[in-house]
Design a protein around this motif. Sequence first.
Motif, PDB file in Angstrom:
ATOM      1  N   MET A   1      14.414 137.543  92.507  1.00  0.00           N
ATOM      2  CA  MET A   1      15.448 136.761  91.843  1.00  0.00           C
ATOM      3  C   MET A   1      14.902 135.361  91.542  1.00  0.00           C
ATOM      4  SD  MET A   1      19.349 136.012  93.215  1.00  0.00           S
ATOM      5  CE  MET A   1      19.489 137.685  93.808  1.00  0.00           C
ATOM      6  N   ARG A   2      15.044 134.926  90.307  1.00  0.00           N
ATOM      7  CA  ARG A   2      14.597 133.580  89.926  1.00  0.00           C
ATOM      8  C   ARG A   2      15.795 132.634  89.979  1.00  0.00           C
ATOM      9  NH1 ARG A   2      11.962 137.016  86.442  1.00  0.00           N
ATOM     10  NH2 ARG A   2      13.487 136.659  84.786  1.00  0.00           N
ATOM     11  N   HIS A  89      17.822 133.723  86.870  1.00  0.00           N
ATOM     12  CA  HIS A  89      18.904 134.680  87.078  1.00  0.00           C
ATOM     13  C   HIS A  89      20.170 133.963  87.551  1.00  0.00           C
ATOM     14  CE1 HIS A  89      15.370 137.531  87.794  1.00  0.00           C
ATOM     15  NE2 HIS A  89      15.986 138.006  86.735  1.00  0.00           N
ATOM     16  N   VAL A  90      19.973 132.894  88.340  1.00  0.00           N
ATOM     17  CA  VAL A  90      21.086 132.130  88.905  1.00  0.00           C
ATOM     18  C   VAL A  90      20.718 130.650  88.890  1.00  0.00           C
ATOM     19  CG1 VAL A  90      22.451 131.668  90.992  1.00  0.00           C
ATOM     20  CG2 VAL A  90      21.816 134.010  90.438  1.00  0.00           C
ATOM     21  N   HIS A 110      22.771 128.887  78.443  1.00  0.00           N
ATOM     22  CA  HIS A 110      21.837 130.012  78.476  1.00  0.00           C
ATOM     23  C   HIS A 110      22.453 131.283  79.048  1.00  0.00           C
ATOM     24  CE1 HIS A 110      18.478 127.545  77.153  1.00  0.00           C
ATOM     25  NE2 HIS A 110      18.876 126.610  78.011  1.00  0.00           N
ATOM     26  N   GLY A 111      23.749 131.250  79.321  1.00  0.00           N
ATOM     27  CA  GLY A 111      24.425 132.439  79.805  1.00  0.00           C
ATOM     28  C   GLY A 111      24.026 132.860  81.196  1.00  0.00           C
ATOM     29  N   VAL A 112      23.676 131.889  82.039  1.00  0.00           N
ATOM     30  CA  VAL A 112      23.223 132.165  83.402  1.00  0.00           C
ATOM     31  C   VAL A 112      24.357 131.843  84.384  1.00  0.00           C
ATOM     32  CG1 VAL A 112      21.520 131.592  85.167  1.00  0.00           C
ATOM     33  CG2 VAL A 112      20.856 131.605  82.753  1.00  0.00           C
ATOM     34  N   PRO A 113      24.669 132.731  85.305  1.00  0.00           N
ATOM     35  CA  PRO A 113      25.718 132.415  86.285  1.00  0.00           C
ATOM     36  C   PRO A 113      25.318 131.239  87.181  1.00  0.00           C
ATOM     37  CG  PRO A 113      24.598 134.450  86.875  1.00  0.00           C
ATOM     38  CD  PRO A 113      24.112 134.075  85.500  1.00  0.00           C
ATOM     39  N   LEU A 366      26.109 137.908  90.320  1.00  0.00           N
ATOM     40  CA  LEU A 366      25.386 138.652  89.295  1.00  0.00           C
ATOM     41  C   LEU A 366      26.045 139.999  89.013  1.00  0.00           C
ATOM     42  CD1 LEU A 366      21.719 137.880  90.393  1.00  0.00           C
ATOM     43  CD2 LEU A 366      22.711 137.369  88.151  1.00  0.00           C
ATOM     44  N   ARG A 367      26.506 140.690  90.042  1.00  0.00           N
ATOM     45  CA  ARG A 367      27.192 141.963  89.838  1.00  0.00           C
ATOM     46  C   ARG A 367      28.482 141.771  89.044  1.00  0.00           C
ATOM     47  NH1 ARG A 367      25.358 143.134  95.256  1.00  0.00           N
ATOM     48  NH2 ARG A 367      27.343 142.449  96.144  1.00  0.00           N
ATOM     49  N   ALA A 368      29.207 140.696  89.335  1.00  0.00           N
ATOM     50  CA  ALA A 368      30.445 140.431  88.611  1.00  0.00           C
ATOM     51  C   ALA A 368      30.168 140.158  87.137  1.00  0.00           C
ATOM     52  CB  ALA A 368      31.172 139.250  89.247  1.00  0.00           C
ATOM     53  N   ARG A 369      29.112 139.423  86.845  1.00  0.00           N
ATOM     54  CA  ARG A 369      28.732 139.150  85.457  1.00  0.00           C
ATOM     55  C   ARG A 369      28.370 140.443  84.740  1.00  0.00           C
ATOM     56  NH1 ARG A 369      27.116 134.290  82.830  1.00  0.00           N
ATOM     57  NH2 ARG A 369      28.313 132.580  83.775  1.00  0.00           N
TER      58      ARG A 369
END
Length: 374
Positions: A1-2, A89-90, A110-113, A366-369
């Motif tokens: 995960m980044r 990723h986050v 950038h659409g990142v959570p 991330l799962r929710a997104r």
Amino acid sequence: MRVVIVTESFPPDINGVAHCALQTARHLAARGHEPLVVAPATAAGPEADAGAPCPVIRVPSLPLPGYPQVRVALPSRRVDRAVAEHRAHVVHLAGPFVLGVRGMAAATRHGVPAVAVYQTDLAGYARTYLGAGEAAAWRRIRSVHTAADRTLAPSSAAQLDLEAHGVPRVRLWPRGVDGDRFRPERRDALLRARLAPGGELLVGYVGRLAPEKHVELLARACGLPGVRVVVVGDGPSETSLRGALPGAVFLGRRTGDELARIFASLDVFVHTGPFETFCQTVQEAMAGGVPVIAPAVGGPLDLVAHGRTGLLVPPGDPDAVRDAVWSLAADPALRAAYGAAGRAAVAGRTWEAVGDQLVEHYAEVLRARTAVAA
């Protein structure tokens, strides 16, 4: 995960936000993730990041007027570039208020959570320093945290405060403590003899010396017979506190194993500030086997079990602080019992344990997104 960690403070700064951001980066790297830190530049220069556990991008900053230990980030495109180029990723927002707002904007762009970690009672600070501005501080806090996918509160009191002010999606995420560094075995007879040559009871405070910490509440404890107050830390209030705390020993800023040795060598630890969302020094004192006196407000309510690991006192009451110190001074067996119970209470609160909890918060976001996108 980044993960891009956008933090308002990072070592060599010494404060709760900086320490937690560092421990987060260390844990992520140790677990095989790819953290990147974005933080305000410091006066120390690039060499300050030589020992960092991951790459650090510094944003131009200026010292806060009247409080040069705190630096405020200036407008910069580096945050946006960091999120994009790291292919995050986050985005982890540590104590977001200035730089964190830009981190939130970059995550959205950038659409990142984003996971926002609430750490500082800025409304309380506004009341202390300005005598006003609490409503404005809460508007700022609510704005950035509402935009985040999840807000992590360090204590039950902080969670309730956030929810009462309209912040959604709040979860509890406490802080870890290094039980190997902070432990009773570091108690140092030579250090105690130097600090208390007459065998006095050592009562210590560790933290910033600033108005919001109200260290002057120890003044009446300084007058107790057979008690020596030890103050560790620096900050803008140091000069006035030297006058307000007669007979106290001021050790300045201490870190690492030296700080752990000081903690373990105390007989009683006292925290005086009423604006703590968590209060890491209380947890470090407990890990060192030292009984704690703290105000019955904020983070200490989760940490100190009154009558078992220490004593909770009304905030802002110097007589209550003095009386609590005196009651423990008179009862060595009670001090020992509180200290042992405190050590046991924090035994499972390792940075590894809370770090894994944090990674699970990331995974849930991330799962929710992904579910929404599907």
